[in-house]
Design a protein around this motif. Structure first.
Motif, PDB file in Angstrom:
ATOM      1  N   ASN A 101      -1.269   1.229  10.936  1.00 27.47           N
ATOM      2  CA  ASN A 101      -1.839  -0.088  11.220  1.00 27.47           C
ATOM      3  C   ASN A 101      -0.805  -1.184  10.972  1.00 27.47           C
ATOM      4  O   ASN A 101      -0.792  -2.200  11.675  1.00 27.47           O
ATOM      5  CB  ASN A 101      -3.092  -0.318  10.377  1.00 27.47           C
ATOM      6  CG  ASN A 101      -3.938  -1.413  10.962  1.00 27.47           C
ATOM      7  OD1 ASN A 101      -4.179  -1.441  12.175  1.00 27.47           O
ATOM      8  ND2 ASN A 101      -4.350  -2.361  10.142  1.00 27.47           N
TER       9      ASN A 101
ATOM     10  N   GLN B  15       0.813  -1.227   0.000  1.00 23.97           N
ATOM     11  CA  GLN B  15       0.000   0.000   0.000  1.00 23.97           C
ATOM     12  C   GLN B  15       0.843   1.272   0.000  1.00 23.97           C
ATOM     13  O   GLN B  15       0.503   2.232   0.684  1.00 23.97           O
ATOM     14  CB  GLN B  15      -0.908   0.022   1.238  1.00 23.97           C
ATOM     15  CG  GLN B  15      -1.775  -1.176   1.431  1.00 23.97           C
ATOM     16  CD  GLN B  15      -2.715  -1.379   0.274  1.00 23.97           C
ATOM     17  OE1 GLN B  15      -2.584  -2.353  -0.438  1.00 23.97           O
ATOM     18  NE2 GLN B  15      -3.627  -0.454   0.058  1.00 23.97           N
TER      19      GLN B  15
ATOM     20  N   GLU C 268      -2.942   3.172   6.773  1.00 20.72           N
ATOM     21  CA  GLU C 268      -2.263   1.910   6.434  1.00 20.72           C
ATOM     22  C   GLU C 268      -0.946   1.768   7.184  1.00 20.72           C
ATOM     23  O   GLU C 268      -0.653   0.712   7.732  1.00 20.72           O
ATOM     24  CB  GLU C 268      -1.970   1.856   4.917  1.00 20.72           C
ATOM     25  CG  GLU C 268      -3.187   1.879   4.031  1.00 20.72           C
ATOM     26  CD  GLU C 268      -3.905   0.540   4.001  1.00 20.72           C
ATOM     27  OE1 GLU C 268      -3.402  -0.426   4.592  1.00 20.72           O
ATOM     28  OE2 GLU C 268      -4.986   0.480   3.381  1.00 20.72           O
TER      29      GLU C 268
ATOM     30  N   CYS D 229       2.390   6.796   1.836  1.00 19.44           N
ATOM     31  CA  CYS D 229       1.487   5.716   2.258  1.00 19.44           C
ATOM     32  C   CYS D 229       0.504   6.354   3.237  1.00 19.44           C
ATOM     33  O   CYS D 229       0.930   7.142   4.090  1.00 19.44           O
ATOM     34  CB  CYS D 229       2.354   4.669   2.965  1.00 19.44           C
ATOM     35  SG  CYS D 229       1.443   3.395   3.801  1.00 19.44           S
TER      36      CYS D 229
END
Ligand SMILES: Cc1cc2nc3c(=O)[nH]c(=O)nc-3n(C[C@H](O)[C@H](O)[C@H](O)COP(=O)(O)OP(=O)(O)OC[C@H]3O[C@@H](n4cnc5c(N)ncnc54)[C@H](O)[C@@H]3O)c2cc1C
Length: 385
Positions: free
Chosen positions: A111, A77, A108, A104
């Motif tokens: 996490n 991602q 994302e 990014c």
């Protein structure tokens, strides 16, 4: 019968599971210490940011454990940033990146870090947990919560709870200084034209120098677009920053075309950046502050993720030393301040000077654009970016 409130005992409690808190928890994984990580949010959660992940952040991950760098390599991602273009008065200047850099979304990236803590450490994790008082006592710090009857007690508290840190306010009486704080806004846009996923873009306007508007590409044809200014300037010039953001896009000759077919996704959100342009105490008896809670953001680039993770790692290292020496005094804790300043003190000072120079002498930007026509000078400037 109602359950009686309990006191949970820990060696180290980290408040805040952002980049600083997660780096700290990861760096404590083999320490044998009993660690808890608390966050007011539940994950995945968003964080208002430019979403540029500096190389320093990944370097720190690698230093903690080379497997985490590999995990990031396989993390899809993100976009690899290869260059950055600066735009001013219709002129452009492109710098190629020498080291690693990425974009990014924080949803994302944070996490990803949080998942590493969950999978690779024995940390007790408490989300949706909001500490509201930190009380120092003889053998550590007690924490009471807004939304939980239990109290926690820890030998060492690591305050990594971000720009509005409750830990920093309560344990160091810290107040916001508008000359060392940036107010900023950002929104996501889809379909911004002419974007290259490997190139971040920065736009200056004479009206707002040395502030700038950024357009950072993200996966799936999305962009993170934002604008920030020194809070002192916002107050002095009575600037409505949200209005200034849209005005900037409408009035810049390149941006107005780039955004013709662009669609804003979600709200324009605001948040503060505590700059590392003033030196503050980062620790005291039984506590250390890391990341935005310690005010460590680069005054020129606005990057804070790398320094947050570095400080989290250093705080973990110092916590281990405290247990080895059984010493939790303010004097011993200040070894953390020294370690942190050794790593980034000079860099923050130099960047602060550059920020001040550009504020006082905005014509310097014209001079930089002119001088960078010379390749040797451009290489020197590039090294300092
Ligand atoms: C508009 C904007 C753009 C930026 N752009 C960039 C960029 O492109 N690149 C970059 O490197 N940096 C950027 N920064 C700076 C970067 O966002 C921060 O430096 C970085 O997030 C700091 O990490 P942290 O872990 O210290 O804090 P945070 O990321 O803020 O994490 C703090 C955590 O603590 C939790 N928390 C907050 N209060 C409490 C509480 N009382 N109790 C428990 N938990 C709490 C939060 O939920 C959060 O999970 C930007 C900042 C802003 C505002």
């Amino acid at each position: 019968m109602l359950a009686q409130p309990k006191t949970r005992q820990y060696d180290v409690i980290i408040t805040g599971a952002g980049p600083a808190g997660c780096a700290c928890a990861l760096a404590l994984k083999d320490s044998g210490l009993r660690v808890a990580l608390l966050d007011k949010a539940s994950f995945p959660r968003d964080k208002v940011c430019g979403d540029a992940i500096p190389g320093r952040a990944i370097k720190v991950l690698k230093q903690i454990d080379a497997r985490y760098e590999d995990a990031f390599e396989h993390f899809t991602q993100k976009c690899d940033t290869k260059s950055t273009s600066l735009h001013y008065k219709g002129r452009s200047l492109t710098f190629d990146w020498v080291g690693d850099a990425y974009t990014c979304t924080r949803m994302e990236f944070d996490n990803f870090l949080f998942s590493l803590v969950k999978e690779h450490t024995a940390t007790d994790i408490f989300t949706e947990t909001l500490p509201h008082s930190f009380i120092k006592n003889e053998d550590g710090i007690s924490i009471a919560f807004k939304n939980k009857p239990d109290t926690f007690h820890t030998k060492i508290l690591i305050g990594a709870d971000g720009a509005q840190s409750v830990a920093a306010k309560q344990l160091t009486n810290r107040t916001l200084d508008r000359n060392h704080h940036v107010g900023s806004v950002r929104a996501y846009f889809s379909n911004v034209s002419g974007m290259d996923s490997g190139k971040t873009e920065i736009y200056f306007s004479r009206k707002f120098l040395p502030s700038y508007l950024w357009v950072f590409p993200l996966p799936d044809n999305m962009c993170n677009v934002g604008f920030g200014m020194l809070s002192g300037e916002i107050a002095k010039r009575k600037i409505n920053i949200k209005q200034a953001f849209y005005e900037f896009i409408d009035q810049d000759p390149i941006l107005k075309d780039k955004f013709i077919d662009a669609k804003q996704v979600g709200d324009l959100e605001g948040f503060g950046l505590p700059l590392g342009s003033r030196t503050l105490p980062y620790s005291g008896a039984s506590f250390m502050l890391a990341g935005d809670a310690a005010s460590l953001i680069d005054p020129i680039s606005g990057d804070g993720i790398g320094n947050a993770m570095l400080s989290g790692k250093l705080a973990a290292g110092h916590a281990i030393k405290c247990f080895e020496k059984n010493n939790f005094t303010a004097t011993f804790m200040s070894g953390y301040d020294t370690a942190l300043l050794d790593k980034i003190g000079v860099e923050l000072k130099t960047r602060h000077k550059a920020q001040q120079t550009l504020s006082k002498m905005p014509w310097m930007l014209d001079a930089i654009f002119l001088a960078c026509r010379n390749k040797a000078i451009k290489r020197i400037v590039q090294k300092r970016l």
